[in-house]
Design a protein around this motif. Structure first.
Motif, mmCIF file in Angstrom:
data_model
loop_
_atom_site.group_PDB
_atom_site.id
_atom_site.type_symbol
_atom_site.label_atom_id
_atom_site.label_comp_id
_atom_site.label_asym_id
_atom_site.label_seq_id
_atom_site.Cartn_x
_atom_site.Cartn_y
_atom_site.Cartn_z
ATOM 1 N N ALA A 1 0.836 -1.202 0.000
ATOM 2 C CA ALA A 1 0.000 0.000 0.000
ATOM 3 C C ALA A 1 0.871 1.252 0.000
ATOM 4 N N MET A 2 0.626 2.125 -0.943
ATOM 5 C CA MET A 2 1.408 3.348 -1.041
ATOM 6 C C MET A 2 1.215 4.228 0.189
ATOM 7 N N THR A 3 2.302 4.805 0.666
ATOM 8 C CA THR A 3 2.225 5.826 1.706
ATOM 9 C C THR A 3 2.283 7.205 1.052
ATOM 10 N N TYR A 4 2.095 8.215 1.871
ATOM 11 C CA TYR A 4 2.216 9.601 1.399
ATOM 12 C C TYR A 4 3.562 9.825 0.721
ATOM 13 N N TYR A 5 4.608 9.160 1.212
ATOM 14 C CA TYR A 5 5.948 9.379 0.679
ATOM 15 C C TYR A 5 6.117 8.818 -0.725
ATOM 16 N N GLY A 6 5.198 7.990 -1.155
ATOM 17 C CA GLY A 6 5.279 7.449 -2.506
ATOM 18 C C GLY A 6 4.647 8.340 -3.560
#
Length: 560
Positions: free
Chosen positions: A194-199
């Motif tokens: 799952a992508m985080t904000y940092y991605g």
């Protein structure tokens, strides 16, 4: 103590107060005792379908910001807020002006490199995409040293810093898209798949600017980006930014993408290949790598100042009026395209006339009830489709203190396919709001599930994200794919049809044969969550490890 209310009882009361204007097949829902009650389309608010139909009509001209369509749309929402008895949020006005700058890159040069092993010039849209968010008519980056910075991430909670010990002032930084969790599929690294904000590419540009880079370029790869190069290169290069006095001079001069093939040529010129650099970036001991070339590019812009409006009304709380629970839905869409031969209106029915209709339906119902202890605020955002700008402006210029904003619910794309057994949570496992959602979902004999493609980062692509970034817990959920009557395969097919044939197209139109019983299900859920928050002393938080937890914790300290 947490207080929950019987969904079955509230549904019965709603049906008593508002007799359905249309007959619809009932859908079973269970209350706390297991008793069943009928949940028909009009059980929540019989006016919902009319609001939906109206907002999606050709009369609203596609609801584009700064057009006649906006004037009609904003006036309509205002009229409904006033009719419900909501209080205007902005010094007697329902409108919060949002200043916007349209940036049209009318001329973009090739991206050229110099140095002993420099690759040939990169062609705009073919090998690279580039633009500037700075509000200047001409931007030039000249002979800027190029540095590979891994994933371009500084994330203290994950003990990750790609810029540690690095000075990139005036340089060009190149980085991979998405984050290390996706690249490794390791559930213990960032948030796994799952992508985080940092991605998100937006974060990467922001961080590059904080580090002082002159140009920030992201390597495009279809899987981790979740879309092909044609989406990057084929989208209109016109950009919209919030107008400000510093003209976005705190942003990098140039932002952009390299095609995968372009990145491979650039890396090869410095004696590296893409996969070996990926492994370096994921090693845990990564250090930035100079690519021994210099980059240059020139961009010329046309600038145009615009103004749009958020529309915000509220019910004032009786005991804690400064503590606010929020509902939100963006009103804007893409307007009209007069070059099309027949259908020229982007009606944006599902995206997001339905969300605004749900906002109005919930506001109407709550306004007819005794005022709760906390204030409840209804926000309809401008310029979402061009970068979440209306909500971002509010987050920077809040009309209600962010420290005492309890939590919120975002409604963006409402279920039009009928009752579902599941409730899909976008950004699953983010906040304690999901516990409330699960409780009320069980009363409908439903279960909550994560979105099917968390790697796509949809949690960061709708307006709730603007409030999440400043610490406010936000729920973004909607009916899933497990249809009560037709099953999962049918529901998944409907999702695919919408995404492939109607999303952001002129065919996203209102249909009278839509089954809005599922929308009623979801509105009940959203209503109960907001109602409970408005009459309790709860302060939901992000789960431990979430990237927004620290900001929320600081807000809690400020409330003491």
């Amino acid at each position: 103590m947490t207080t929950y209310y019987s969904l079955g009882l509230l549904c019965v009361l709603a049906l008593t107060a508002c007799q359905p204007t249309e007959q619809a097949k009932p859908v079973p829902a269970a209350d706390d005792t297991g008793a069943e009650t009928e949940l028909a389309e009009s059980s929540f608010n019989p006016n919902f379908r009319d609001y939906f139909r109206t907002l999606a009509s050709d009369e609203f001209m596609g609801r584009a910001p700064a057009t006649k369509g906006e004037e009609i749309t904003v006036a309509y929402i205002e009229q409904q807020f006033e009719r419900f008895g909501l209080r205007p949020a902005n010094q007697g006005s329902y409108r919060q002006p949002v200043p916007v700058m349209q940036i049209d890159p009318v001329q973009v040069s090739s991206l050229s490199f110099s140095g002993d092993q420099a690759p040939p010039d990169y062609i705009y849209r073919q090998d690279m995409m580039a633009w500037s968010s700075q509000m200047l008519t001409e931007i030039a980056v000249d002979s800027s040293d190029v540095v590979f910075v891994g994933y371009g991430i500084v994330a203290p909670e994950y003990n990750w810093n790609d810029y540690e010990g690095l000075d990139v002032e005036g340089k060009t930084v190149v980085m991979f898209v998405n984050d290390p969790g996706y690249a490794t599929q390791d559930p213990e690294l960032f948030n796994g798949n799952a992508m985080t904000y940092y991605g998100r590419w937006t974060y990467k540009y922001e961080e590059a600017a904080r580090q002082g880079a002159a140009m920030a370029l992201i390597v495009h790869e279809t899987a981790p980006a979740s879309y092909g190069w044609h989406v990057v290169a084929g989208t209109s290069p016109i950009r919209f930014e919030l107008a400000n006095d510093n003209k976005n001079m705190d942003r990098a001069q140039v932002e952009g993408w390299l095609s995968q093939q372009g990145a491979e040529r650039l890396f090869a010129s410095a004696g590296y290949d893409l996969e070996s650099l990926r492994q370096d970036a994921l090693s845990g001991s990564f250090q930035a790598i100079p690519l021994n070339v210099q980059a240059s590019i020139t961009i010329k812009n046309n600038l145009r100042s615009l103004q749009s409006d958020n529309v915000i009304g509220y019910i004032e709380g009786t005991t804690y009026p400064d503590e606010t629970v929020i509902y939100m839905a963006h009103w804007d869409h893409f307007g009209m395209d007069f070059s099309l031969p027949d259908n020229q209106v982007f009606n944006g029915a599902q995206d997001n006339a339905g969300g605004v209709a749900a906002l109005l339906a919930i506001a109407e119902r709550m306004a007819a009830e005794p005022a709760p202890e906390r204030s409840v605020v209804f926000m309809s955002w401008a310029v979402e489709e061009r970068g979440l700008l209306g909500s971002a402006w509010y987050a920077a210029n809040p009309l209600f203190p962010l420290e005492t904003t309890v939590a919120g619910v975002n409604m963006d794309v409402i279920n039009v396919h009928g009752p579902m057994k599941d409730v899909m949570v976008v950004g699953y496992n983010s906040s304690e709001l999901e516990t409330m959602l699960e409780h009320y979902s069980k009363q409908q004999n439903r279960y909550i599930v994560a979105e099917p493609t968390p790697e796509d980062g949809f949690y960061y692509r709708s307006d709730h994200f603007s409030l999440a970034k400043v610490g406010v817990p936000m729920l973004y959920a909607r009916g899933g794919i497990d249809h009560v009557e037709h099953g999962k395969a049918w529901g998944l097919e409907q999702r695919h049809i919408y995404n492939s044939q109607h999303y952001h197209k002129v065919t996203d139109e209102f249909h009278e044969d839509w089954d809005l019983r599922g929308a009623a299900q979801d509105m009940h859920l959203f209503y109960h969550i907001g109602k409970e928050l408005a009459i309790s002393r709860q302060w939901p938080n992000w789960y431990q490890g979430n990237e927004f937890r620290a900001i929320r914790d600081a807000s809690a300290e400020a409330r003491k």
